[in-house]
Design a protein around this motif. Structure first.
Motif, PDB file in Angstrom:
ATOM      1  N   LYS A   1       0.811  -1.229   0.000  1.00 43.47           N
ATOM      2  CA  LYS A   1       0.000   0.000   0.000  1.00 43.47           C
ATOM      3  C   LYS A   1       0.845   1.281   0.000  1.00 43.47           C
TER       4      LYS A   1
ATOM      5  N   ALA B   1       2.512   4.659   0.691  1.00 44.30           N
ATOM      6  CA  ALA B   1       2.106   5.857   1.442  1.00 44.30           C
ATOM      7  C   ALA B   1       0.640   5.816   1.842  1.00 44.30           C
ATOM      8  N   GLY B   2      -0.169   4.950   1.235  1.00 47.61           N
ATOM      9  CA  GLY B   2      -1.586   4.850   1.558  1.00 47.61           C
ATOM     10  C   GLY B   2      -1.868   4.435   2.994  1.00 47.61           C
TER      11      GLY B   2
ATOM     12  N   PRO C   1       0.026   8.389   7.704  1.00 45.65           N
ATOM     13  CA  PRO C   1      -0.879   9.502   7.983  1.00 45.65           C
ATOM     14  C   PRO C   1      -0.786  10.592   6.911  1.00 45.65           C
ATOM     15  N   GLU C   2      -1.898  11.306   6.726  1.00 49.14           N
ATOM     16  CA  GLU C   2      -1.920  12.402   5.756  1.00 49.14           C
ATOM     17  C   GLU C   2      -1.105  13.589   6.241  1.00 49.14           C
ATOM     18  N   ASN C   3      -1.051  13.788   7.564  1.00 45.30           N
ATOM     19  CA  ASN C   3      -0.294  14.905   8.135  1.00 45.30           C
ATOM     20  C   ASN C   3       1.202  14.620   7.986  1.00 45.30           C
ATOM     21  N   ARG C   4       1.843  15.304   7.072  1.00 42.91           N
ATOM     22  CA  ARG C   4       3.269  15.075   6.792  1.00 42.91           C
ATOM     23  C   ARG C   4       4.182  15.902   7.700  1.00 42.91           C
ATOM     24  N   ASP C   5       3.601  16.642   8.635  1.00 42.75           N
ATOM     25  CA  ASP C   5       4.403  17.496   9.517  1.00 42.75           C
ATOM     26  C   ASP C   5       4.844  16.800  10.795  1.00 42.75           C
TER      27      ASP C   5
END
Length: 191
Positions: free
Chosen positions: A170, A172-173, A176-180
């Protein structure tokens, strides 16, 4: 009859060569011998890399599987009291074995664990630093990359179970969406 001195010179040279040999040949032989010695000294070390399939202190031998799938073959390497790194040898461990040939036998000179290499842009953190991040509840996404069954037995507080096969499938799927926030991965052994 008197012989002329000039006629004696070729005869004397021939006798000298027959008696003493040619000095130039010895120099060439020495030069070739030195070149051969230097070639032997500059040889790359012999190395087997793979997974330990067997270890016997009694037989003083290590079996190591090299290659994958149908191409895999098991090699036997002997060891002795001069072999370093034997404390790291265990069945199932990925190792790198430097060896030398003694007659027809391969003798291990050094055994090293094969550790995972971190990708560029990735930083390793040590256990005390991770412990501090967890106890201070710093924002991070903690990934347990061990198999799901191992995660079920025990895991670090707040860790998400994302086994390596799932991450490969999968990519990066599953992250988490938050890359910070920092991503911290751990597994079941030293890396």
């Amino acid at each position: 009859m008197k012989m002329k001195p000039l006629r004696l010179i070729p005869v004397c040279l021939m006798l000298a060569l027959l008696a003493g040999g040619c000095a130039g040949t010895k120099t060439v032989e020495k030069t070739q011998s030195l070149a051969a010695t230097e070639t032997v000294q500059k040889q790359e070390p012999l190395i087997y890399e793979g997974e330990v399939t067997g270890f016997s202190e009694r037989a003083q031998s290590i079996s190591i599987a090299i290659g994958k799938g149908e191409q895999a073959k098991v090699m036997m390497v002997k060891f002795d009291t001069t072999t370093t790194g034997l404390s790291q040898v265990a069945k199932g461990k990925a190792v790198s074995i430097a060896y030398e040939m003694r007659g027809n036998d391969a003798f291990a000179t050094d055994v090293q664990l094969k550790l995972a290499k971190l990708p560029a842009g990735t930083t390793e953190i040590k256990t005390p630093e991770l412990e501090k991040l967890i106890t201070t509840q710093s924002p991070l996404f903690l990934v347990d990359s061990r198999p799901t069954a191992r995660y079920g037995q025990s895991h670090l507080p707040g860790a998400h179970s994302i086994p390596v096969p799932l991450l490969e499938e999968k990519q990066a799927g599953v992250l988490p969406e938050n890359r910070d926030i920092p991503l911290v991965f751990y597994c079941g052994g030293p890396t």
